[in-house]
Design a protein around this motif. Structure first.
Motif, short mmCIF file in Angstrom:
data_model
loop_
_atom_site.label_atom_id
_atom_site.label_comp_id
_atom_site.label_asym_id
_atom_site.label_seq_id
_atom_site.Cartn_x
_atom_site.Cartn_y
_atom_site.Cartn_z
N GLY A 66 112.06 38.99 -26.56
CA GLY A 66 111.51 39.84 -25.52
C GLY A 66 112.57 40.49 -24.65
N ILE A 67 113.76 40.71 -25.22
CA ILE A 67 114.87 41.26 -24.44
C ILE A 67 114.55 42.67 -23.94
CG2 ILE A 67 117.34 41.76 -24.42
CD1 ILE A 67 116.49 38.77 -24.91
N ASN A 68 113.97 43.51 -24.79
CA ASN A 68 113.62 44.86 -24.33
C ASN A 68 112.59 44.81 -23.21
OD1 ASN A 68 115.33 46.31 -26.06
ND2 ASN A 68 113.84 46.26 -27.72
N ALA A 69 111.63 43.91 -23.32
CA ALA A 69 110.63 43.76 -22.25
C ALA A 69 111.28 43.29 -20.96
CB ALA A 69 109.54 42.79 -22.69
N TYR A 129 108.81 31.82 -27.03
CA TYR A 129 109.59 31.88 -25.80
C TYR A 129 109.19 33.09 -24.97
CZ TYR A 129 113.33 33.23 -22.68
OH TYR A 129 114.02 33.66 -21.57
N GLY A 130 109.13 34.28 -25.59
CA GLY A 130 108.80 35.50 -24.87
C GLY A 130 107.46 35.41 -24.16
N ARG A 131 106.50 34.78 -24.79
CA ARG A 131 105.19 34.60 -24.18
C ARG A 131 105.23 33.54 -23.07
NH1 ARG A 131 99.79 34.73 -27.41
NH2 ARG A 131 99.26 35.35 -25.29
N ALA A 132 105.97 32.46 -23.31
CA ALA A 132 105.98 31.35 -22.36
C ALA A 132 106.57 31.75 -21.01
CB ALA A 132 106.76 30.18 -22.94
N VAL A 133 107.58 32.64 -21.03
CA VAL A 133 108.23 33.01 -19.76
C VAL A 133 107.62 34.26 -19.15
CG1 VAL A 133 110.38 31.92 -20.49
CG2 VAL A 133 110.06 34.37 -20.86
N GLY A 134 106.63 34.86 -19.82
CA GLY A 134 105.94 36.01 -19.25
C GLY A 134 106.53 37.36 -19.57
N LEU A 135 107.47 37.42 -20.52
CA LEU A 135 108.03 38.72 -20.90
C LEU A 135 107.07 39.49 -21.78
CD1 LEU A 135 111.74 37.74 -21.66
CD2 LEU A 135 110.81 38.84 -19.61
#
Length: 281
Positions: A66-69, A129-135
């Motif tokens: 989720g780096i771009n997000a 990971y991207g979902r868990a941290v809210g990205l």
């Protein structure tokens, strides 16, 4: 080319930033301003839905962690993230502790113009990971090169107005994009950063039957990362020259370079040329 498959299968992005940061990986940094511009007042109707409704959804293909997000929706830079995830303080955390810390980190830096982002990748740990941290508002572990999209992915992407891609184009074809584009409520734009060692033409040509045309930003290239060794440099120089581009001052100076391609409906491309949508355009 060197493969980095192992850094995408970790439960958090520390290895991603440790390995690619050491090679001065920069594509998401370049994309940050471009994507905001495409969603801004000169781009996709100001990035707003009908009657001032919520901002249109972005689908990030090959989204990894989720780096771009993170860059699109938060007041952070790629260098900020590299420093964070390679710091001694973060190195001491468990993945669960890092996720908890990241939730607070990103929540405190959320931009007021943030947009919903759906992530698509073949790495289950990265999506989790991207979902868990809210990205990522939603995330899907699917390979559309080998299977049709799930009904859930169709539903989540129906309101997409911008599809983004900053890596992985060499592994994709129009098969990844066509079924999703055909299922959207209105035509989406596709903004792709593609290494000059490869070609976006197979994807672009495959989307022509949908009434979409592709423009390439010929005014500049975007440094991606340093080469890992002389063999990779020699490969890149030869591949770029074979594609009809000039590697001098770019690949010859020790880095991969990418080009931006924007695919969208022909009428919209004619009304607003790509150069007018880019920073400084």
């Amino acid at each position: 080319m060197t493969r980095f498959d192992e850094i995408y299968d970790r439960p958090d992005p520390r290895s991603y930033f440790g390995v690619l940061g050491a090679l001065e990986y920069r594509t998401p940094h370049h994309a940050q301003g471009v994507f905001r511009g495409l969603l801004g007042p000169a781009g996709l109707s100001g990035g707003r839905g009908p009657a001032g409704g919520p901002r249109a959804t972005v689908l990030d293909v090959c989204c990894s962690y989720g780096i771009n997000a993170a860059l699109l929706n938060h007041a952070v830079t790629l260098e900020d993230l590299r420093e964070r995830y390679t710091s001694p303080q973060v190195a001491r955390l468990t993945t669960a502790e890092l996720i908890e810390s990241d939730r607070a980190y990103y929540a405190a830096r959320r931009r007021p113009d943030a947009v919903p982002v759906v992530g698509l990748d073949i790495s289950a740990p990265a999506i989790a990971y991207g979902r868990a941290v809210g990205l990522l508002d939603e995330g899907f572990v699917e390979n559309l090169e080998t299977a049709a999209p799930s009904p859930e992915l169709y539903r989540a992407t129906r309101g997409t107005r911008l599809i983004t891609l900053t890596g992985g184009a060499s592994f994709l074809s129009a098969r990844t994009f066509r079924p999703l584009l055909e299922g959207m409520a209105q035509p989406s734009w596709v903004a792709a950063f593609v290494l000059r060692t490869g070609s976006y033409r197979p994807i672009a040509d495959g989307l022509v039957p949908l009434g979409l045309v592709t423009e390439k930003d010929t005014s500049r290239t975007y440094p991606q990362r340093r080469f890992t060794d002389p063999a990779e440099r020699d490969f890149a120089i030869a591949a770029v020259a074979a594609a009809g581009d000039d590697p001098r001052g770019k690949e010859t100076d020790g880095r991969f370079h990418a080009a931006l391609h924007l695919t969208r409906p022909a009428a919209e491309a004619a009304a607003r040329p790509l150069r007018t949508l880019l920073p400084g355009g």
